[in-house]
Each structure stands twice: as C-alpha cells, then as structure tokens.
Scaffold this motif. Sequence first.
Motif, short mmCIF file in Angstrom:
data_model
loop_
_atom_site.label_atom_id
_atom_site.label_comp_id
_atom_site.label_asym_id
_atom_site.label_seq_id
_atom_site.Cartn_x
_atom_site.Cartn_y
_atom_site.Cartn_z
N HIS A 5 69.59 44.61 43.44
CA HIS A 5 68.33 45.08 42.89
C HIS A 5 68.15 44.31 41.60
N LEU A 6 67.29 43.30 41.64
CA LEU A 6 67.12 42.39 40.52
C LEU A 6 66.03 42.91 39.60
N VAL A 7 66.44 43.36 38.42
CA VAL A 7 65.51 43.83 37.40
C VAL A 7 65.67 42.92 36.18
N HIS A 14 57.94 41.06 34.29
CA HIS A 14 58.91 42.04 34.78
C HIS A 14 59.18 41.78 36.25
N LEU A 15 60.44 41.49 36.58
CA LEU A 15 60.85 41.32 37.97
C LEU A 15 61.55 42.58 38.43
N ASP A 16 61.12 43.11 39.57
CA ASP A 16 61.75 44.28 40.17
C ASP A 16 61.85 44.02 41.67
N LEU A 17 63.00 43.48 42.09
CA LEU A 17 63.16 42.97 43.46
C LEU A 17 64.39 43.56 44.13
N PRO A 18 64.22 44.56 44.99
CA PRO A 18 65.34 45.00 45.83
C PRO A 18 65.56 43.95 46.93
#
Length: 353
Positions: A5-7, A14-18
Amino acid sequence: MLDAHLVVEVGRFHLDLPLRIGAGEVVALLGPNGAGKTTALRTLAGLAPLSGGHITLAGQDLDRPDTRRWIPTERRRIGMVFQDYLLFPHLTALDNVAFGPRRHGADRRGARQQAAGWLARVGLAEQARRKPRQLSGGQAQRVALARALAVDPALLLLDEPLAALDARTRLDMRAQLQHHLARHPGASLLVTHDPLDALVLADRLVILEQGRVVQEGDAATITAQPRTEYVARLVGLNLYRGRASGNTVVLEDGFRLTAADQHDGDAFVAFRPSAVALHPHRPDGSPRNTWPATITGIQRHGDNLRIQLTGPIEVAADITPVAAARLDLVPGHTVWAAVKAAETHAYPAGPAC
C-alpha cells in the motif's frame, strides 16, 4: 508475492496506491503524466521512502513507516529495467549482467557464469564481450533484462522497457519480453504509456490518475467498460457519462444518446470511433443518434483518418481516406454525425475503482 500500500506525500501530490501482485503474475500500471507511476516505482525499488502504508515482498517487510523499518535498495530482491536501460558504459555486456550477482555475494567467476547463462537465454551469448555503445537498441534492452533477472528477483520492475526502440524492433522485443515474463516465477510490474504493451504483456491492468486507482481488471473488462476519459482514449472509445432511463442516456448538458442496453440511474455510454458515420447533410431515415458537428482536426490513424469533432458532444470518428476526400473534410466545416443505437453501449457508472 507483492503486498503493498504505497502512500507518498510529495509537496501537494498524494499517492495512495494499494497494489498486490501474485507470483508469476504481470501487472501493468498505466496513467497519464503526473499520475504517480514513477513515484510508485521509486518507492518499490527503495529509491524513495513511503510516507505511510507498507511494502511486503515474499513475506518480508521492505518499508513500513509505522515501525520505522526500511530495507535499502541493494538488499531488496528486486530487479529493474529502466527506460533508457542505464547499462554501465565501461563494462561489457557480460559484466553488466554479472554486476547484480556480484552485489548479492557471488564471487567473480560464479557471477560471470550466471551472467553468461542469462545472456544465452536472451540470445546474446555472442555479444558478451561487447560494451553498450557497440549494441543495438534491442540488444541493449535484452542485456538490461538479463541484468535484472540475474539477481533472481521476487519482484521485477519494468519502466517503459520498449519506449526507446523503433517500431520494428519494438514489435520483435515485445514478443521476446512476453516470453521471458511468462517464464519469470516472481511478480512483475510493468509501467507503460502504450496500451498495446499492456494488453499483450500483462495479466491485469491498474489505471492510476492523480495518485489514485480509477480502474483495475483484466484487459477485456477495461477495454469493454472504461470508466474515465483517459481510459477511454487509451482503449480507443468515445465515452460519456449521464443519467440513463431505459435505452436513453441524458448527458450533463442535456444531449441524449440512445443505446442498445437498458439501464436506470448513473451510466456511462461508449462507442467506437469507427461506429461514427459522417454525412454532408442530415441523412434520410437517420439513426436515432444524429447531430450536426464541426471538424476541429484530422490526423492519420493507421490506415484510416481520425476526425475530431465538436458540437453537442466532443467525438472522434474514424473514416477511410476515400470517404474523407468524397466528403471534402477540412477543419472548420460542418458535417452530420450519426451512430446507430446498436453500436452504442451503456453500463452502470457507479464509483471509480
């Protein structure tokens, strides 16, 4: 297997990538410039830290800010193929590939034996003594791939691996890359702008826009039902959002499209550019989807011409050069556009993925 989970917070971005990738699975990460693809690669490779979330690879935590655990790049079981390959110019192809095993503890002789084996697997055994400047683009790409695979990575990262190649070489290398990815037992993440690369090479597509996943699934699902304008352009469809009632979809500006499918509520409606017919005058017995449009652009698109149109809706139409000449199509001219309801498909909008 990758479980991440890349935060990441970088200024106002803002990166929020599961992201989960199984062993032997190839996932393609696509998105427009600035979507966060490079940031995702850098954090996975250990070139930049996470702000939150986690990266777990083959059961090992590589980056977990809440416990202050962070594993440096050289200790991660990750191989990477860069867009420009970044081969060491002073080393031969053999020593470029041997670099990874050496960094992972192999002695010089053992590393070179591994490298020779990998060069043979990618068809470059006879180029082992050549330096990067003596290699073609396709050969350099294969050396870079061999270098990445030589470390037995649990995760293989590929950053636009075919972008630097000419069209003919790209076709050959896509087929070779597909072969090697199919044999790789670890997880693979492919970052690309080219939908064909993604469709041919990947088992699953993840679409990233403004740091968030907007759509995810296999190629058939995404190409059949795009959920954003970017995805629609990527797969070559005209896409609109509106409110459906039966076969009619009313768009936000009030324009109505009749579709083959019946729905009620928020819906997308899509059709291929090749489904758009152009006429100099309103056609007799016209289809239910007919409207006047102004030509804003004409580009070559494969064997056809892609006509960009404005009017009640923005639309792309693909027609043959012969048809374009017969219609005397030039920017600024007004034509009538028509799409049969049978070629116009509607599906529930719902939330983005």
